[in-house]
Design an enzyme around this catalytic site. Structure first.
Site, short mmCIF file in Angstrom:
data_model
loop_
_atom_site.label_atom_id
_atom_site.label_comp_id
_atom_site.label_asym_id
_atom_site.label_seq_id
_atom_site.Cartn_x
_atom_site.Cartn_y
_atom_site.Cartn_z
N HIS A 47 7.30 -8.26 3.26
CA HIS A 47 7.43 -6.91 2.71
C HIS A 47 8.48 -6.83 1.59
CE1 HIS A 47 4.90 -5.96 5.97
NE2 HIS A 47 5.79 -5.62 6.87
N GLY A 76 0.82 -1.22 0.00
CA GLY A 76 0.00 0.00 0.00
C GLY A 76 0.84 1.26 0.00
N MET A 100 18.25 9.26 -9.88
CA MET A 100 19.13 8.48 -10.72
C MET A 100 20.52 9.07 -10.59
SD MET A 100 18.30 7.65 -14.60
CE MET A 100 16.80 6.78 -14.37
N LEU A 134 13.63 13.12 -8.44
CA LEU A 134 12.19 13.36 -8.28
C LEU A 134 11.86 13.13 -6.81
CD1 LEU A 134 9.27 13.79 -9.16
CD2 LEU A 134 9.21 11.44 -9.95
N TRP A 164 23.62 11.33 -1.65
CA TRP A 164 22.44 12.09 -2.06
C TRP A 164 21.83 12.76 -0.85
CZ3 TRP A 164 17.03 11.03 -1.04
CH2 TRP A 164 16.16 11.85 -1.76
O1 LIG Z 1 5.24 -5.34 9.55
C1 LIG Z 1 6.04 -4.70 10.18
O2 LIG Z 1 6.40 -3.49 9.75
C2 LIG Z 1 6.98 -2.53 10.60
C3 LIG Z 1 7.59 -1.47 9.70
O3 LIG Z 1 6.59 -0.86 8.94
P1 LIG Z 1 6.89 0.57 8.26
O4 LIG Z 1 5.68 0.81 7.43
O5 LIG Z 1 7.05 1.54 9.40
O6 LIG Z 1 8.14 0.42 7.48
C4 LIG Z 1 8.02 -3.15 11.50
O7 LIG Z 1 8.44 -2.19 12.46
C5 LIG Z 1 7.43 -4.33 12.21
O8 LIG Z 1 8.45 -5.02 12.94
C6 LIG Z 1 6.81 -5.31 11.25
O9 LIG Z 1 6.04 -6.27 11.96
#
Ligand SMILES: O=C1O[C@H](COP(=O)(O)O)[C@@H](O)[C@H](O)[C@H]1O
Ligand code: NDP
Length: 518
Positions: free
Chosen positions: A277, A218, A406, A426, A513
């Protein structure tokens, strides 16, 4: 760029095309909507789920005439106690305005709390009664109402909760309404447990009713990946093994497990961040072009690339555990759980053979950021002798300060013919001033209401994801693979940087950067 760090922003009209907006078959539904947050007393519910619902409410996506929100958990609290718990999390940069606090009050009025257990019928019957009363009060015809169950709960209770929903709380008949469930990650602990969980839930709900949420899908720049790759001629011919040397997908946090040690120690960084993730981001970077934007077409391509990943080699893994991690009373003194991991994924297909995809995630490091770093090969026959300054790199900064830039070699301005590293930049805060980037959860919850599964994980995708990591996870669980201690606030174990070098990454020296300021 203008003088003294000022940026000139071209004011152009938006290029957003309506034809892109939704290529899904679902017709938008209206009618009574009940959103039920199970595990309402917990951390995720208060920090993410309710604030996301509030933001949707504030923007008019959850009209008070149609929507009611229920919290459900075992903790015995009143409606007002739940409201007080979440109130403080409903603030944002508009918190100062009285309109905002008015919205908070009206939103909180929509919330009702029901207490009950996760494995007996009485609590769920009570919940069903409350939902039905709400539906009747909104003059909803039986069967036309929508019921969204958000499981902000540990996965261990998913099977019993799903059974109870199925038994006691379903939308009564199918007259245009629906019942959907949203389940959080980590979905299982390994291939076997995830498959078992999928089978248990699959017996109760059809795949189109199940939304396996991964909030990285998302995030604005993750959602931009397909557009970037497939709507730009620039990238099409370059995105392959002929031009790209290595790809890094990195997640860093500058804080430790912060009171979540008990949960974290059971899972570790690979299950918490990499298997879900980072792997989702990996799919979007590496997959082939889908035949359309239909959710199934996109997810078909993700499954294909996951199935092309070769077994991970031991010598291409570095694990770490930050010093002090075991001081948490909920973490065993002899814990072998990694809080840091770098590992190389290799894809056996025509596009990517030989290109390392380096996935890195760590807690208690020296910075907080998530980014994708695509490093290109050296220019053959370099007449400028500029290799030592660095290679071309395309960086997508997912957070904080969303940006893509870039890194490239240009002539150093001035009389001399010398080269220097610079960037095409950007930065969203500069380019899209005044545009509020929605929170990941906000967007994804809206998708669940709209019935769009594009940004959710399909069952076969999940299976392919667990197939990649299960062998290494089992070896870590068995204590065969040990994490290396590292200092909190550092870059992680030095061995991880060494692995990066061995994988072909060339650091650009003397260049960094700096995000432009307004
Ligand atoms: O799913 C999780 O994500 C968070 C980090 O999410 P973010 O959107 O702040 O990058 C992480 O801290 C957590 O350990 C994990 O369970
Ligand atoms: N917190 C976060 O930042 C994130 C969490 N997630 C995922 O979301 C889900 C919920 O996370 P989070 O809110 O942190 O979890 P919590 O530990 O806060 O648990 C949520 C609620 O579940 C109930 N609960 C807790 N443990 C048990 C148990 N062993 N058996 C039955 N019920 C239990 C408790 O409610 P009660 O006792 O009142 O019934 C608790 O308030 C998890 O799957 C997690 O992995 C995903 C991304 C980020």
């Amino acid at each position: 760029m203008m003088g003294s760090g000022e940026w000139s922003i071209e004011k152009r009209s938006s290029f957003r095309s309506d034809s892109f907006s939704r290529e899904i078959d679902n017709v938008p539904e209206t009618g009574c909507l009940s959103i039920i947050v199970l595990g309402a007393s917990g951390d995720l519910a208060k920090k993410k789920t309710f604030p996301a619902l509030f933001n949707l409410y504030r923007q008019g996506f959850l009209p008070a005439e149609e929507v009611h929100i229920f919290g459900y958990a075992r903790t015995k609290i009143s409606d007002d106690e739940l409201r007080n718990r979440i109130r403080g999390f409903l603030v944002d940069n508009k918190a100062a305005s009285s309109k905002h606090s008015d919205d908070v009050l009206k939103f909180l009025e929509l919330i009702k709390y029901v207490s009950g257990s996760y494995d007996t019928e009485d609590g769920f019957q009570k919940l069903d009664k409350e939902i039905s009363e709400h539906e009747i009060s909104k003059h909803s015809h039986e069967g036309s109402s929508r019921r969204l169950f958000y499981l902000a709960l540990p996965p261990s209770v998913y099977p019993s909760v799903c059974k109870m929903i199925r038994k006691c709380c379903m939308n009564k008949s199918d007259l245009g309404g629906w019942t959907r469930i949203v389940v959080e990650k980590p979905f299982g602990r390994d291939l076997e447990s995830a498959e078992k969980l999928s089978a248990q839930i699959g017996e109760l709900f059809d795949e189109p009713q199940i939304y396996r949420i991964d909030h990285y899908l998302g995030k604005e720049l993750v959602q931009n990946l397909l557009v970037l790759r497939f709507a730009n001629r620039f990238f099409l011919p370059l995105w392959n093994r002929d031009n790209i040397d290595n790809v890094q997908i990195v997640f860093r946090e500058d804080f430790g497990t912060d009171g979540r040690g008990g949960y974290f120690d059971e899972y570790g960084i690979i299950r918490d961040i990499i298997q879900n993730h980072l792997l989702q981001v990996f799919c979007l970077v590496a997959m082939e072009k889908p035949i359309s934007l239909k959710p199934e077409h996109i997810r078909d391509e993700k499954v294909k690339v996951l199935q092309s990943v070769l077994p991970i080699k031991d010598e291409e893994v570095v694990l770490g555990q930050y010093e002090g991690y075991r001081d948490d009373s909920t973490v065993p003194d002899n814990s072998n759980t990694p809080t840091f991991a770098t590992m190389v994924l290799r894809i056996h297909n025509e596009r990517w053979e030989g290109v390392p995809f380096i996935l890195k995630a760590g807690k208690a490091l020296n910075s907080r950021k998530a980014e994708i770093r695509v490093q290109f090969k050296d220019v053959p026959g370099d007449i400028f002798k500029c290799k030592k300054q660095g290679r071309n790199e395309f960086v997508i900064r997912l957070q904080p300060s969303e940006a893509m830039y870039m890194k490239l070699t240009v002539k150093q301005p001035g009389l001399e013919m010398s080269t220097v590293q610079s960037e095409l930049d950007l930065s969203y805060r500069q380019r899209y001033q005044g545009v509020v980037i929605p929170e990941a959860y906000e967007r994804l919850i809206l998708d669940t209401i709209r019935g769009d599964q594009q940004h959710f994980v399909r069952r076969d995708e999940l299976k392919a994801a667990w197939e990649i990591f299960t062998p290494i996870l089992h070896r870590i669980d068995d204590g065969e693979f040990k994490p290396i201690p590292y200092q909190p606030g550092s870059r992680g174990p030095v061995e991880a940087d060494e692995l990066l070098g061995k994988s072909g990454y060339v650091q650009t020296h003397g260049y960094i950067w700096i995000p432009p300021t307004l």
